[in-house]
Write a protein that holds these residues in place. Sequence first.
Motif, PDB file in Angstrom:
ATOM      1  N   UNK A 187      14.096  23.108  -0.491  1.00  0.00           N
ATOM      2  CA  UNK A 187      13.463  21.800  -0.515  1.00  0.00           C
ATOM      3  C   UNK A 187      13.171  21.290  -1.931  1.00  0.00           C
ATOM      4  N   UNK A 206       0.832  -1.216   0.000  1.00  0.00           N
ATOM      5  CA  UNK A 206       0.000   0.000   0.000  1.00  0.00           C
ATOM      6  C   UNK A 206       0.861   1.259   0.000  1.00  0.00           C
ATOM      7  N   UNK A 219       1.548   9.510  -5.454  1.00  0.00           N
ATOM      8  CA  UNK A 219       1.641  10.874  -4.923  1.00  0.00           C
ATOM      9  C   UNK A 219       2.918  11.617  -5.302  1.00  0.00           C
ATOM     10  N   UNK A 279       1.515  13.783   0.602  1.00  0.00           N
ATOM     11  CA  UNK A 279       0.112  13.397   0.810  1.00  0.00           C
ATOM     12  C   UNK A 279      -0.847  14.565   0.578  1.00  0.00           C
ATOM     13  N   UNK A 280      -0.349  15.794   0.827  1.00  0.00           N
ATOM     14  CA  UNK A 280      -1.235  16.955   0.669  1.00  0.00           C
ATOM     15  C   UNK A 280      -1.558  17.234  -0.803  1.00  0.00           C
ATOM     16  N   UNK A 331      12.695  20.111   6.981  1.00  0.00           N
ATOM     17  CA  UNK A 331      12.290  18.917   6.243  1.00  0.00           C
ATOM     18  C   UNK A 331      12.280  17.682   7.138  1.00  0.00           C
ATOM     19  N   UNK A 333       5.101   9.518   0.176  1.00  0.00           N
ATOM     20  CA  UNK A 333       3.715   9.912   0.451  1.00  0.00           C
ATOM     21  C   UNK A 333       3.621  10.734   1.740  1.00  0.00           C
ATOM     22  N   UNK A 334       4.562  10.534   2.650  1.00  0.00           N
ATOM     23  CA  UNK A 334       4.548  11.323   3.883  1.00  0.00           C
ATOM     24  C   UNK A 334       4.782  12.802   3.579  1.00  0.00           C
ATOM     25  N   UNK A 335       5.514  13.064   2.508  1.00  0.00           N
ATOM     26  CA  UNK A 335       5.756  14.455   2.118  1.00  0.00           C
ATOM     27  C   UNK A 335       4.670  14.985   1.176  1.00  0.00           C
ATOM     28  N   UNK A 350      -3.274  15.395  -2.553  1.00  0.00           N
ATOM     29  CA  UNK A 350      -4.520  14.684  -2.899  1.00  0.00           C
ATOM     30  C   UNK A 350      -5.493  15.586  -3.637  1.00  0.00           C
ATOM     31  N   UNK A 351      -5.375  16.884  -3.385  1.00  0.00           N
ATOM     32  CA  UNK A 351      -6.286  17.816  -4.059  1.00  0.00           C
ATOM     33  C   UNK A 351      -5.829  18.131  -5.481  1.00  0.00           C
ATOM     34  N   UNK A 358       0.909   4.135  -2.831  1.00  0.00           N
ATOM     35  CA  UNK A 358       0.659   5.549  -2.536  1.00  0.00           C
ATOM     36  C   UNK A 358       1.868   6.408  -2.907  1.00  0.00           C
TER      37      UNK A 358
END
Lengths: 352, 530
Positions: free
Chosen positions: A121, A17, A25, A162-163, A149, A158-160, A165-166, A21
Amino acid sequence: MKKLPRFIAAAALAILLTVLLDHIFIPKYISENQDGSITREFYIQADRPEVIFLGASTVHYCISPDYLYKCSGITSYDRSNASQTLWQSYYLLKDTLTVSKPKLVALDVSFLKNGEEFIEEPSNRKVIEHMRDPVSKLGAVLSSAGDFEQPAGYFIPVLRYHSRWKDLKEEDFRYAFNAPCVTYDGYLMDSSIPEEQHIYEPEPIDDPSFAPKAEEYLDRIIELCKNEGIELLLMKTPTFVNSWHTEYDEALEKKAGSNGIRYINFSPLADEMGIRVRTDYIDDGEHMNISGAHKFTEYLGEYINNNYAPASDEDEVLKKKWSEKLGAYEKAAAEGMAAWEKAYEKYADGAE
Amino acid sequence: MSYTSLAFAAFTLGALIIYYLMPSRFRYLVLLAFSYAFYIITCGKYVIYILVTTCSTYIATRFMGGIYRRQKEYLAENKETLTRDEKKQYKEKSKSGARRIMVLTLLLNFGVLGVLKYADFTIANINMLRLTLFNSTGFLGFLNPVLPLGISFYTFQSMGYVIDVYFGRYEAEKNPFKLALYVSYFPQIIQGPISRFNELSKTLFAGAAFNSESFCIGLYRILWGLFKKLVVADRLAAYVDGAVNHYTEAGGTYLLLAVFFYSMQIYGDFSGGIDITIGVSKLFGVSVAENFDRPFFSKSVAEYWRRWHITLGTWFKDYIFYPITVSKRVLELSKKSREKIGEGFGKRLPIYLAMFTVWFATGLWHGAEWRYVVWGLLNFVILTFSTEAKPLYDRLNGLLKWEGSFAHRCFAVFRTFWIMSFLRVFDLSSGGVKMALVIIKKSLTDICPLTLENIELLGLDRQELTVGCIGILIMLIYSLRQRKGSIEEAILKLPIAARWGFTALACMAVVIFGSYGMGYNARDFIYLQF
């Protein structure tokens, strides 16, 4: 122990999973910010390159590995990135060595004057997040990631991201596992000529010393190349920016001399190559368009062959592969040159 | 090290591995080592405060234990020779010695807490008084002390233990390491719950064997806590902050929405943190007290306070409310007030006195600012009013003939929810009581239509708002389902495909929709500041 298989299955599902992701992402750098694809494409495109180019963005705009092969028979890959720092160059070289061993490493030294204050970054991400060798990657992350960071985000993207998604687009799903190559062995083709080019006079500097961390990593690169039996060329690609000074050249010549390697600043040789600021750059004499890139690449190929002679055509399979790649490149380059010529007609006035 | 950080996850994983590798009898020592490591990593040199509390608690309770042991031995030895009065006298003497030790310990620990938490508040008020009364501008300087992590929680917990030992509710713990663990246990040090020694010690020192079912329940509880905190609370916080920061310009309906969202935010934040605490504890086989019991379904303010921050409420009830109501002076007051005012109010007056003290203290506990004191006292006023107006309610309900009906229950829940939500505005208003009153007034009177554009301007775009609202809906469904029993246990009973599917979806929801990392303002748990 009875529950061990179930535990293993759960762990495998969790990993699966996460990987899914991660792939969805992570930014694809296909339709925009294509320089972010350079690190990823190295593992797909590079075929036992004899030369590896490292350095900042000027490099992937002015050296075309395919054109270099065409002109001089040298196989190469351009592992430069926007704002690539010397410590990132070092870890990219270590990562390269886990895949193949080049005969020559050509390192652009423009970022020697830049220390940690230049860390950003987005640039870090483009250089590091697709690196495959975990040890080199960890080194690159620890030396590059700013306090703002989270290092884990480089290994579990995905931890970075994930936002996002929009903002996910169709290409994020389509290219999740098979993103196409958008560079030509790391070269980014650009055919534009700007309406205006501003060339600024060099400003005097108070302190001609390099950033200590950058210099430390330059020494590490020199050491690594020595240990691995790889030739190292320190170079300054031709630019007309006002942030490079003769003091830097003097210091680098001294360092190169003491280590038995070469340093060359190609900027004063631009005229000899036929490079024109007005029509061969896309932005105030810093990044080259296809015309400038071809002129410089041809000159560089000759320089490498004269001084290092890494070109070899012993391997017929490799030759065949590169010839096929060259076919695709030439088609794109023809279109690129046509676009450049069109722009040239518009802005040719004052091209000298 | 926040409970929602990867560092905490790694820390807990390390602790778990070593914990279960150790023989059972040494496991509490592993927890103690990790608890102190957690405290030192998070607070550094301020570990000294928790050490002082631990040492003073241990020494005091051991001395008290010694007094009671000697008393028991003496009375047993002289059972035949001592008269009843002599026995009573001896007991009183022992009790008096123990009391002195208890008072000294309470003074020391609450003194430290008082100085660290309330010194600057006191100085600010002295300065204000001097300026108002004497027009003096010779202000006293602030101390700006640093508040060590979880000081309110561990001080209350330890002092509760001291009082319990004093009253002989249980014996003093002989093992100093066990007591040190009770005070510093890392999953609950940040925001409680305030556990009782006799309850927590049953599992904390037991070194329970690994139990996969309990472990899975713990993981589900952590997941649920993360959902509430990261998906709901921290997302809504963006809008709440935006609306409150622009309370003068924002329309009343937007402020009303902020009041509603803040209730959801603080519940998600605090109860989410507690879920993580309980879940992490379950991984170690430790049972920690529940701190919430679906508080938004309360039908009165009194019931709400029995279901919200339960352990704090119980602490105040057991260690302030009851001791005051049964104290000699209050009993005398009760007798006099019944004679003079009458059996009804006269009987309730001492209770109100104790309630006033409790709510004043509760307000101060939440923060060293007048708005918290006002918040506490408003709770007291509402609770008192509710009691006094009960006959009126009963008559009204009798007229409406709806008592116990679904509509009446809904009304009661709705009314309690909004009373508590408006009270919470005092907590929300960093600008003080005046700001809180303006927000309350505007949100009740300045009615205006809501638009998505304006909600976005205040911090939540359409997608974020949708996720936030879905999150609230999920919290509601979860709470409704909780009436039938533990959801975590119900999940474990599902067929494996359904369970794994649910788990995968829940994990993805937290990972994708959680408000964490770059691009979001990392938020501390709200109760961390207390």
